[in-house]
Design an enzyme around this catalytic site. Structure first.
Site: not given
Length: 1723
Positions: A444, A477, A482, A491, A989, A1002, A1006, A1021, A1145-1146
């Site tokens: 309200h 409401c 304005f 305002e 980077e 494992d 990879h 980046s 990252d970072e």
């Protein structure tokens, strides 16, 4: 993830289980909507639904069922049965009529009676937030509910709506459900295939209109169109740059200038007009006509404005009354086509004076330029669903929870989200002062306030959020009305100076509950059900977080209005309507601002050194999607957008024709702006520095750079003739002193026979022609051994000798010599053993190998390089300028020169002010200067001692609780706050550094890899690292166990790790990973205890694009505390398979520094109780552990400092065998503990130990580091007072100081008292911990003040509690104490209300079978029933009755209390006669009870109850109450009583006098049940007397009321538990309030969320077995088996058998109407 799946499954398992809801499975495997074959002629669409959900609804009109379909919204005529429909907004070509052809569908009828469902609910009209739900009539059309047969809309409907920014919009509605109300049956049409054709479409005109009006700023709107792909994708903005039409009151011309200049610099082409221009005018009609003409003219020229800025209040630009809202609106300035869709983003900077406009502009400029000193507030948000008893639980809570679940959370970078989905709202608006980036209130409102919780326009004017300006949205409401006679709430929010918001979105008229709900979360949301992203259209929250759009404040409002447009039903006026909402909502302030979403990213850019004149375009590198603008003096020259490769082609609409500095501004949604200047003109011939870097540590900035890549900038290359046909090249260099030259001889095995060269220099320059022949060799055969030393001062090599077989030569490589500048004779020799000759090299190069009188210039470097030249050899000579003064460096900060004349390639500056700074370095040559090379630097913190943040205070009863956040940044004693020492920072980077270690545990080949695979992008980046669970290129499914391990770290006090992580594919996101720390090695076996372990889930990926399309998931920042002594950190990717990649990252690690030393004085502890904030263990179990003693209570005790100590006893009236632990709080980083102890001087052998733990606080966790048995302390020394206790004197020793070193890794310290007995005690005081490390940002403690008085210091926690606070208003303040000073206090007011009705405590909700069991604790004090009552009980006698609680309802308690009334250790007894027949006989009316010796059974024969219980009729008795109190519990009723005072001196058993408020003897006194009677003895003149106080002790002084989801379900409870039968399968909010006679307490609430459905573990009425993969259920009822997606796999009565595939399943059994659910896993 598993829990989430089980929750989903539990909701799907609701079929037929409970009367609350049910789900009907339909004939489609999934709910799906598609748009295919999209063109200007037609498109195909399909709609399929996999379920219909029925929900029981209680209404004023009775009980009904609500029916819903995911992705649909409720429709129907008002009062008629409500059914779901799907609505899509579609783009329609110019000139076309959309026609729908249904190609196919399926149809099934479902009887709702089979699901126990009531009739469908009648559709209700939209309810305004200004309406009282209790007064709104329930709409019910009786005729509609008597109609037989299936009723509903046509399957498909289409309706033209209007034109929105060059796109004609229509609404396509699918009505899949019809309903037969009499038969209570649903007809569901499913798997619907349709074709939508556009008859009469003009493709050319359509594309032309779209191209002319297109702007990427409208992407948010375009993305909501179902067939949006039909239009050509415009990837570049320079063809359609941002244009803004500004219409302002004439009085604002000067005030607007800074804003206009900035918008031009940012890349906005401005068209600015004022109301004093005749063409504009001052009336609404003339202004509107002017704006429409401007737009249409711009459209014709393909230059239509994107934004319309209205500047001023209604006195200069009036607005007009809305056609639907009847309230003021600005819509029709921008709705040019005659419909209600605007063509421009319109906002109003409403100001009544230039000063107010300046206030708005100043906030906008600070926000957009990101010049605020502390940006951390952007990571905070305030979300409030205001109070409304009916709508808050149906809509308000769901709105805020949606925002938090999907967006305002840690995954999106928010550190603090202040979420208030329901009451209590205590302190909610304090966050506006401390700083938030976004504030949203829904409930309200009034013209001048957010209503409940209330904040008024007046209070907004008192905000203190300077430099922390936010975006505010009020879904309520009239807060943006304005034209209200005084400034409206929105305002004021934007106009106030140096506070408040830079923009406000709100409604001018009343807003509506349903539409505001859709506006926020998207259409199709169902009231009372938590909405999902997938089940709703795009709402304003979703639009805010679109990653690749030009999100502005205006586009957020558009998205909300379009969501309301989605929900408007065709043909039925069931909603307030889209037209109403487009008129209603407005942006006050600057709507063109792109709000930051938490902390904005940093743009990666490269600027050219200069801008050559007269070019049509320039290339500038910036992060992809960045908008780049070039301007000068507020005039825009050109704009461009960086493409996917990060290159922006800035197309110049005005070419650069003169030299000077030009502004370059780079902006991008949610990126910090780049604001730079570049000089125009020809490229400088003077080379700049390269590779400039900047780092910060606290307020110290360090710059490093590389010297100019070549030193040719002093002048052009010089070629100098030195002889016939011989030339030397001179170019810059630097190596030697100014008066010297350097000569270098270089060769590369010229002849291939390992013969080389020598260089001989004669400083007297008189050997040419004699020693050095003009031709031929230097010598042949054997030369004099001193030939060289006698004639040549300088040789290369230095040991060159005149031997043709010498090895002292330059064969390969080079030698050098430094000589004074001057004239020399020289020759270059080539010894040849084969010929026995010392040749002088040939002249086949650019320089002779022998020379008479050659000048070697000082400051030059001469390099002679030997080479083959035909059949001979020769010398090439290069001369470089070697002067150290050939250039110097100049450093600038923020445009000001701060250092010049530097020759080193590094620079440091300390004490730099907090904020953003630009550092530049230029090279100063003799003939000119190079272009500047610049770097942006952010210095954290501020120049004062940082205070606490977000202090809040609350009170329950008389207990005050303070909470706060640690100081912003990490302040240290400099006094400038220091962000801490960065131990490691890696952005990958350049791949994985060699210092990092990878382990492929494992062994699949990879492991972790650098992120250069297709589609992989780093967080901020290009670079990142990744590990695979599915490999491309034929690799396939992987089962990784991969470690990525940091280099060695030095973290003696621990540290903080932050990193960013995401799943590479949002649709295959379940990558599992963990973070470990090792204090030893970096092998996999060294990493055992995970500090963080989680599975990235699809639900965790909240980016809308990530959910709707298969792209990289959302990056999420994680923070992990690293333990002291951490040496290595490992990231482990494991327990994942067949997903894709996990990206990392970072990575940043900051070392913790020294924690503040602190001392425990025990002054905050209470006498006789365990010490506060310490843990005690009574390991011997005798009930006597460590406790606090106070010298104020014990005469024999003297504390070392203050009044309090802690003590443990080996004798306390009896021999004890103590084994007592006193355990500190976490003291990680402590290196020493100093303490003071004392014992009994006469019994000094109490043994103790100092112990440490590196893990936990159990007794077994501790090891001894020091122990001793005190002995012979201060024998014959001072005594510190004698006790008055019966056991006689307890002489205390002097205090002894001890200091114990603590081993590394100490976390807790314990003092153990043991291995002793029958001595006395050991005391401890002033325990001081010295923390290791050097002073750092965390070196501070907190001090708390109440009403200006210090009440607690040395706190390290961010919370504080104080009980027993006096009634009234109090100011609590917290300051931060640093080593070098203290922060400003932060204060909060707290009111202690004596009439507060205390609530319950510790409310919990737990499943039990199919029920939910609530448990709670009684209120902390029961004085809330009423005010204090004074009751007359006799002549001049009064009793005070006040609330209390202790005994059972039929009993009373009697208490006798005294405090050595007579000072002679005589006391009192209380005698009660339950037969009440002793008064006047045994109890005399006057005089003593007896004199001399009484019968030994006098008491036992006449009095049923005694205080003390062993009271005896002896005047010399010790069984009396002298000091303290005794009590007895008696049945309520009538008694005779007396209070006696035995007096040995007189031999009389006196009855106490009547000097108090109550007689000490009484005939027939009624002790009421449920009361507590306290009789306190005191002196009264020459006698004594009794004061009696009666407290209400009835357990029934209050009762409990229980609510479920806002509805009262039980009242009148007296027990502290309640069982809600059959409710365990659904989520509910439970609340309990306490009802007192005079009022009710606040509700205490808890959310109950089922974990699947509650497991049944005891007395299950079924058997469940799993053999292999076969599940068998046997019961006397119905059984069903489901998978975790909620699909029913098997069902039947009594016995059900199902062969599973492996995975998780749920079994549901229904026996005797009660349901049981059990989860199981099949391997």
């Amino acid at each position: 993830m598993r829990k989430l799946l089980l929750l989903i499954a539990a909701s799907l398992l609701g079929v037929g289980l409970y009367a609350q809801n049910a789900k009907i499975k339909l004939d489609a495997p999934t709910t799906r909507t598609t748009c295919t074959n999209n063109s200007f002629k037609q498109f195909d669409a399909s709609f399929s639904f996999n379920e219909v959900e029925l929900t029981k609804v209680e209404t004023k009109g009775g009980t009904f069922a609500s029916v819903s379909i995911p992705g649909a919204f409720p429709t129907g005529e008002v009062g008629s049965p409500e059914v779901p429909a799907v609505r899509k907004l579609i783009a329609v070509p110019v000139g076309a009529t959309p026609v729908v052809r249904v190609k196919s569908f399926t149809e099934q009828v479902y009887s709702l009676n089979q699901y126990g469902s009531e009739k469908l609910m009648p559709h209700q009209p939209s309810m305004s937030k200004s309406d009282d739900p209790e007064k709104v009539p329930f709409a019910y059309n009786a005729a509609a509910y008597a109609r037989k047969g299936f009723v509903g809309q046509e399957l498909t409907q289409v309706e033209m709506l209007g034109t929105m920014r060059g796109v004609r919009i229509a609404a396509l509605t699918i009505n899949p459900v019809q309903y037969d109300v009499v038969a209570n049956q649903l007809k569901v049409r499913n798997n619907i295939e349709i074709e939508v054709s556009f008859q009469g479409a003009d493709e050319v005109a359509t594309q032309r209109l779209y191209d002319a009006s297109f702007s990427p700023y409208f992407e948010t709107a375009y993305k909501q169109l179902f067939n949006r792909d039909v239009y050509t994708d415009h990837g570049d903005l320079y063809n359609t740059p941002v244009r803004m039409l500004v219409v302002a009151g004439a009085k604002f011309k000067e005030a607007l200038k800074p804003w206009l200049t900035w918008k031009a610099q940012k890349g906005f082409y401005l068209d600015v007009h004022y109301t004093d221009e005749a063409e504009v005018g001052t009336t609404n009609a003339s202004i509107k006509a002017f704006i429409h003409k401007k737009y249409n003219d711009g459209l014709a020229a393909s230059a239509a404005p994107v934004f319309l800025a209205l500047v001023g209040d209604t006195d200069v630009i009036s607005g007009e009354k809305g056609k639907k809202t009847k309230k003021v609106t600005d819509l029709y300035y921008s709705a040019v086509d005659g419909d209600y869709f605007p063509e421009m983003y319109t906002f109003r900077m409403s100001a009544s004076s230039p000063e107010e406009l300046t206030n708005i502009i100043d906030k906008v400029l600070m926000y957009e330029k990101a010049t605020m000193p502390d940006k951390s507030y952007l990571e905070k948000a305030l979300l409030i669903a205001g109070a409304d008893s009916y709508w808050n639980p149906k809509i308000g809570q769901q709105t805020i929870k949606y925002a938090v679940q999907y967006y305002y959370n840690q995954d999106h970078g928010y550190t603090d989200v202040y979420s208030y989905p329901k009451a209590p709202y205590t302190g909610c608006y304090s966050h506006l002062n401390t700083g938030v980036g976004f504030a949203n209130y829904t409930a309200h409102g009034s013209e001048t306030s957010w209503a409940d919780p209330s904040v008024t326009a007046t209070q907004v004017k008192a905000l203190t959020n300077k430099n922390k300006y936010f975006l505010a949205i009020g879904n309520c409401c009239v807060t943006a009305q304005f034209d209200y006679p005084q400034p409206c709430f929105g305002e004021v929010m934007t106009r106030v100076k140096e506070k408040g918001a830079y923009a406000y979105i709100g409604s001018s008229p009343n807003s509506y509950w349903g539409e505001d709900y859709y506006w926020s979360v998207g259409a199709n949301a169902v009231f009372g059900v938590q909405p999902t992203f997938e089940g709703t259209s795009m709402g304003s929250y979703d639009a805010t977080f679109l990653e690749d759009s030009y999100n502005t404040v205006n586009s957020i409002m558009w998205a909300g209005n379009l969501a309301a447009t989605h929900a408007e039903n065709i043909g039925n006026v069931t909603h307030i309507g889209a037209h109403y909402y487009w008129e209603a909502y407005h942006v006050l302030g600057d709507g063109s601002v792109m709000p930051y979403r938490a902390m904005p990213k940093t743009n990666t850019y490269t600027l050219p050194a200069s801008l050559p004149q007269n070019q049509a375009s320039y290339s500038i590198q910036a992060s992809a999607g960045s908008y780049v603008a070039i301007s000068k003096d507020g005039v825009l020259y050109g704009t461009g957008v960086a493409n996917a490769s990060g290159v922006a082609t800035v197309n110049m609409t005005k070419q650069i024709t003169e030299n000077g500095n030009y502004d370059v501004v780079i902006t991008r949604s949610n990126y910090l702006p780049v604001i730079k200047q570049i000089q125009a003109g020809e490229p400088s011939p003077y080379q700049p520095v390269s590779n400039l870097t900047a780092t910060t540590q606290g307020q110290k900035v360090t710059l490093k750079w590389d010297a100019p890549s070549a030193k040719k900038a002093e002048g052009s290359r010089e070629v100098k003739r030195i002889g016939d046909g011989l030339f030397v090249t001179i170019e810059p260099a630097n190596d030697v002193r100014a008066n010297e030259a350097k000569v270098v001889l270089a060769a590369d095995n010229v002849w291939g026979d390992n013969t080389g060269y020598q260089f001989l220099l004669d400083a007297d320059h008189n050997t040419f022609g004699s020693v050095i022949p003009a031709t031929g060799p230097l010598f042949t055969g054997t030369a004099s051994s001193n030939l060289y030393s006698a004639n040549f001062e300088y040789l290369i090599p230095a040991n060159a000798d005149p031997v043709v077989t010498t090895q002292n030569i330059i064969v390969t490589g080079q030698g050098e010599v430094v000589i004074p500048g001057g004239v020399y004779d020289y020759c270059i020799t080539n010894p040849e053993p084969a010929s026995g000759k010392m040749w002088i090299a040939g002249d086949g190069g650019n320089q002779p190998a022998r020379y008479d009188d050659f000048t070697f210039e000082a400051g030059k470097k001469y390099t002679f390089t030997m080479r083959r030249a035909g059949m001979g050899d020769g010398t090439d000579m290069e001369v470089e300028d070697d002067s150290p003064a050939s250039y110097t460096y100049t450093v600038y900060r923020d445009g000001t020169k701060i250092k010049e004349g530097l020759t080193a390639t590094t620079f440091e500056e300390d004490g730099v002010a907090a904020g953003n700074h630009e550092y530049c370095v230029e090279v100063k040559y003799t003939a000119g200067v190079s272009p500047k090379v610049c770097k942006d630097v952010t210095v954290e913190g501020s120049n004062e001692f940082a205070p606490v943040q977000n202090l809040t205070g609350s009170a329950v009863g008389q207990k005050v609780t303070l909470k706060w956040d640690a100081p912003n940044g990490t302040p240290n004693p400099n006094p400038n706050p220091n962000p801490g020492t960065t131990t490691l920072s890696e952005s990958f980077e350049n791949g994985i550094p060699a210092s990092w270690k990878t382990i492929d545990a494992d062994g699949d080949g990879h492991g972790w890899k650098p992120g250069n695979a297709p589609g992989i992008a780093g967080y901020n980046s290009n670079g990142c690292v990744y590990s695979e669970s599915f490999g491309l290129g034929g690799i396939g499914v992987l089962t990784p166990d991969n470690y990525l391990i940091t280099p060695a770290l030095d973290l003696p006090n621990g540290g903080k790790l932050t990193f960013w992580v995401c799943a590479q594919d949002a649709n295959y996101a379940s990558e599992h990973y963990a973070v470990y720390a090792s204090s030893t090695g970096n092998d996999a076996s060294n990493f055992t205890n995970a500090l963080l372990e989680e599975t990235i889930t699809a639900k965790g990926v909240r980016s809308p694009e990530a959910i709707r399309g298969r792209i990289q998931g959302t990056w999420r920042q994680k923070t992990v505390d690293l333990p002291a002594g951490t040496k290595y950190v490992a990231f482990r990717h494991f327990q994942s398979t067949d997903m894709f990649y996990i990206d990392l990252d970072e990575v940043e690690i900051k070392a913790n520094g020294k924690r503040a030393d602190f001392t425990e004085t025990f002054e905050s502890s209470t006498h006789g109780e365990a010490p506060a904030e310490w843990t005690t263990i009574d390991a011997d179990g005798d009930g006597q552990g460590w406790l606090c003693l106070s010298s104020g209570q014990l005469d024999w005790l003297t504390a070392h400092g203050g009044t309090n100590v802690v003590a443990s006893f080996s004798w306390n009236g009896m021999a004890l065998n103590p084994d007592n632990y006193l355990i500190s709080k976490d003291v990680t980083g402590a290196t020493k503990v100093k303490y003071y102890y004392a014992v009994n001087d006469g019994f000094p052998g109490d043994h103790y130990a100092v112990m440490i733990s590196k893990t936990g606080t159990n007794a077994g966790d501790f090891t001894v580091v020091f122990e001793e048995t005190p002995n012979g302390i201060n024998k014959g020394g001072a005594r510190f007072g004698l006790s008055t206790e019966a056991d006689g004197a307890k002489p205390q020793s002097v205090w002894i100081e001890r200091t114990v070193d603590l081993p590394a890794g100490t976390k807790y310290v314990a003092f153990r008292h043991y291995n002793c007995s029958d001595l006395n005690y050991i005391l401890l005081d002033d325990i001081q911990f010295t923390m290791g490390g050097s002073p750092t940002p965390t070196d501070y403690t907190y001090t708390v003040y109440r009403d200006g008085t210090k009440i607690k210091e040395g706190l390290t926690e961010t919370t504080f509690e104080e009980d027993g606070v006096a009634t009234g208003n109090h100011e609590y303040c917290v300051e931060v104490k640093y080593t070098a000073g203290v922060s400003p206090k932060k204060c909060v007011n707290v009111t202690i209300n004596p009439t507060q009705f205390n609530p319950v405590k510790n409310l919990k909700a737990q499943p039990d079978g199919g029920d939910v069991v609530l448990k709670w604790e009684a209120p902390s004090a029961k004085k809330a029933e009423g005010s204090r009552e004074v009751k007359r009980i006799g002549d001049g006698l009064f009793v005070t009755i006040e609330p209390a609680n202790d005994v059972r309802a039929n009993e009373a308690k009697v208490v006798l209390a005294a405090d050595n009334v007579w000072g002679d250790n005589t006391g009192y007894q209380f005698l009660l006669d339950a037969d009440h027949n002793t008064f006047g006989s045994v109890i005399p009316a006057t005089g003593p009870l007896f004199t001399g010796t009484a019968s030994s059974n006098l008491y036992s024969a006449n009095f049923e109850y005694l205080i003390p219980a062993n009271a005896d009729p002896v005047v010399t008795t010790q069984n009396i109450i002298v000091t303290g109190q005794g009590e007895v519990v008696i049945p309520g009723g009538v008694y005779d009583y007396c209070i006696t005072n035995p007096e040995p001196a007189s031999g009389k058993m006196w009855i106490a006098g009547d000097g108090g408020n109550q007689p000490a003897r009484y005939d027939d006194f009624t002790f009421e049940a449920g009361k507590k009677y306290t009789f306190t003895m005191r002196r009264a003149g020459m006698g004594d007397g009794t004061d009696m106080e009666v407290e209400d002790d009835s357990p029934a002084s209050y009762t409990y009321t229980v609510y479920r989801d806002g509805t009262k379900i039980k009242e009148g409870l007296t027990e502290t538990t309640y069982r809600d039968a059959g409710m365990s399968a659904q989520s509910h909010e439970y609340c309990v309030e306490v009802k007192y006679a005079a009022g009710v307490s606040p509700k205490v609430c808890v959310d109950y969320i089922p974990d699947g459905v509650a497991d049944v573990t005891a007395q299950k009425p079924y058997t469940l077995t799993v053999v292999g993969k076969t599940i068998t259920v046997t019961c006397q009822g119905e059984a069903m088996i489901y998978d975790m997606n909620g699909r029913r796999l098997a069902a039947g009565r009594n016995t059900v058998v199902y062969t599973a595939q492996g995975g998780y399943y749920a079994v549901m059994v229904v026996v005797d109407g009660k349901s049981y659910v059990e989860k199981l896993a099949v391997k």
